[in-house]
Design a protein around this motif. Structure first.
Motif, PDB file in Angstrom:
ATOM      1  N   LEU A   1       0.801  -1.220   0.000  1.00  0.00           N
ATOM      2  CA  LEU A   1       0.000   0.000   0.000  1.00  0.00           C
ATOM      3  C   LEU A   1       0.836   1.275   0.000  1.00  0.00           C
ATOM      4  N   VAL A   2       1.987   1.248   0.653  1.00  0.00           N
ATOM      5  CA  VAL A   2       2.824   2.441   0.636  1.00  0.00           C
ATOM      6  C   VAL A   2       3.589   2.530  -0.683  1.00  0.00           C
ATOM      7  N   ARG A   3       4.217   1.392  -1.091  1.00  0.00           N
ATOM      8  CA  ARG A   3       5.004   1.387  -2.336  1.00  0.00           C
ATOM      9  C   ARG A   3       4.212   0.848  -3.530  1.00  0.00           C
ATOM     10  N   LYS A   4       2.977   0.374  -3.282  1.00  0.00           N
ATOM     11  CA  LYS A   4       2.042  -0.079  -4.322  1.00  0.00           C
ATOM     12  C   LYS A   4       2.630  -1.178  -5.210  1.00  0.00           C
ATOM     13  N   ASP A   5       3.227  -2.164  -4.554  1.00  0.00           N
ATOM     14  CA  ASP A   5       3.829  -3.302  -5.241  1.00  0.00           C
ATOM     15  C   ASP A   5       2.949  -4.534  -5.007  1.00  0.00           C
ATOM     16  N   LEU A   6       2.189  -4.937  -6.029  1.00  0.00           N
ATOM     17  CA  LEU A   6       1.253  -6.046  -5.893  1.00  0.00           C
ATOM     18  C   LEU A   6       1.935  -7.394  -5.684  1.00  0.00           C
ATOM     19  N   ALA A   7       3.241  -7.456  -5.897  1.00  0.00           N
ATOM     20  CA  ALA A   7       3.962  -8.704  -5.649  1.00  0.00           C
ATOM     21  C   ALA A   7       3.908  -9.101  -4.174  1.00  0.00           C
TER      22      ALA A   7
ATOM     23  N   PRO B   1      -3.724   6.245  -8.932  1.00  0.00           N
ATOM     24  CA  PRO B   1      -2.261   6.063  -9.020  1.00  0.00           C
ATOM     25  C   PRO B   1      -1.488   6.938  -8.044  1.00  0.00           C
ATOM     26  N   GLN B   2      -2.094   7.997  -7.549  1.00  0.00           N
ATOM     27  CA  GLN B   2      -1.432   8.879  -6.585  1.00  0.00           C
ATOM     28  C   GLN B   2      -1.834   8.552  -5.142  1.00  0.00           C
TER      29      GLN B   2
ATOM     30  N   HIS C   1      -4.110   6.477   7.396  1.00  0.00           N
ATOM     31  CA  HIS C   1      -4.751   7.571   6.675  1.00  0.00           C
ATOM     32  C   HIS C   1      -4.560   7.326   5.187  1.00  0.00           C
ATOM     33  N   TYR C   2      -5.660   7.068   4.480  1.00  0.00           N
ATOM     34  CA  TYR C   2      -5.631   6.857   3.032  1.00  0.00           C
ATOM     35  C   TYR C   2      -6.049   8.160   2.353  1.00  0.00           C
ATOM     36  N   VAL C   3      -5.236   8.632   1.420  1.00  0.00           N
ATOM     37  CA  VAL C   3      -5.592   9.795   0.598  1.00  0.00           C
ATOM     38  C   VAL C   3      -5.495   9.346  -0.849  1.00  0.00           C
ATOM     39  N   GLU C   4      -6.625   9.273  -1.524  1.00  0.00           N
ATOM     40  CA  GLU C   4      -6.652   8.731  -2.882  1.00  0.00           C
ATOM     41  C   GLU C   4      -6.178   9.739  -3.924  1.00  0.00           C
TER      42      GLU C   4
END
Length: 266
Positions: A159-165, A201-202, A222-225
C-alpha cells in the motif's frame, strides 16, 4: 502471554459500552482521565462530553447493542472490533475503537465506523472468523512480534510502495476476505487492489499505529486517494497463521470537513 495489566485494560475498554447501552456513567468517572482526548469527529474532548454523547446516543437509539467481536491489547493501546446495531433488525455498523491508557486510565480514543451493507462481493460477513481455528480471540501470542513485523512489511510493500507482488509473498492460499467490496481469495484481492491502485495512481497510505496481539495485527492508517483530499480513516485487521496472512477485516470512514474537537482522526 497476555499480562494481568493487559487483561485489566481490555476489561475497562469493554466496560465503556455500558455508558452507551445502560447509561452507567460511573464507568467514565472511574476509568477516564479528566484530560481525555477524543478523535471521534462527532464528540468533544473530555469525560463529561463522553457522558453527554452517550446520553444522546441512548436517547436516539434506546435499543442499541454493542457486540464486541475481537479485542487486542498491546502496550498502552487496546483495540475493540464490534458490530454496533443501533436499530434492532438492521445490519448495523462495523466499528473499531482504539483506547490509549495512561497511568491506568483511558487518556485518548480513536474510532472508525462503517455501515454494514446488505450484500458483499465475497459472500462473507464483516465479522466472522473463517480461517482455522475459528476463534475470535488472539492466539499464539509468542508470535506477536514476528506477526507485527510481517504485516508492517506487507503494508509497506503493497500500500505504501504499491507493489502487488506483496500479495504472493505474504498472503496464504486459503485467504478469507471481509471487505465487502473485494472478492474472496488471493485472486480476489489481486483483482480488487489492482483495480483500486490503477484507479488512484497517486494513492497515499500513511500507517499511524500498528497494534498486535498473537495472530491478530491491526493497522490504523490515513488513506488519501487524490492529493489535496481529506482522505479516509482506515483500520485493517489481519490474521496471520504459519507466516502467512489468512484473513482480513476492515472499516473505512471518510474524514469530515469539520469536527466537534480540535483533533484529527489520527
Amino acid at each position: 502471554m497476555l499480562t494481568v495489566e493487559g487483561t485489566v485494560k481490555t476489561q475497562i475498554a469493554q466496560s465503556l459500552t455500558t455508558v452507551f447501552e445502560g447509561g452507567d456513567t460511573t464507568v467514565v468517572d472511574r476509568h477516564v482521565r479528566p484530560d481525555y482526548i477524543q478523535h471521534n469527529p462527532l464528540a468533544p474532548d473530555g469525560p463529561e462530553a463522553m457522558k453527554a454523547f452517550g446520553a444522546s446516543m441512548r436517547a436516539q437509539f434506546p435499543d442499541a447493542k454493542y457486540n464486541v467481536r475481537r479485542v487486542l491489547s498491546e502496550g498502552d493501546l487496546v483495540l475493540l472490533h464490534s458490530n454496533v446495531v443501533l436499530v434492532p433488525g438492521t445490519p448495523g455498523m462495523a466499528v473499531f475503537d482504539i483506547f490509549r491508557f495512561q497511568d491506568g486510565k483511558i487518556a485518548e480514543h480513536w474510532d472508525i465506523l462503517q455501515e454494514v451493507p446488505a450484500t458483499t462481493a465475497n459472500g462473507n460477513d464483516m465479522f466472522s472468523t473463517l480461517s482455522r481455528p475459528q476463534t475470535e480471540a488472539p492466539e499464539q501470542r509468542w508470535f506477536t512480534a514476528y506477526n507485527k513485523k510481517l504485516v508492517t512489511a506487507f503494508i509497506d510493500q503493497l500500500l505504501v510502495r504499491k507493489d502487488l507482488a506483496a500479495i504472493d509473498t505474504y498472503i496464504g492460499p486459503e485467504y478469507h476476505q471481509h471487505n465487502p467490496n473485494i472478492p474472496d481469495g488471493v485472486a480476489g484481492v489481486k483483482a480488487g487492489l489492482g483495480v483500486y491502485i490503477e484507479q488512484f495512481p497517486q494513492l497515499s497510505v500513511e500507517p499511524k499505529r500498528i497494534i498486535a496481539e498473537g495472530d491478530l495485527v491491526a493497522v490504523h492508517s490515513h488513506y488519501v486517494e487524490t492529493p489535496g483530499e481529506r482522505g479516509r480513516a482506515v483500520l485493517d485487521l489481519f490474521r496471520v497463521r504459519d507466516g502467512k496472512i489468512v484473513e482480513h477485516w476492515d472499516a473505512v470512514q471518510d474524514v469530515p470537513e469539520t469536527s466537534a474537537n480540535d483533533n484529527t482522526m489520527f
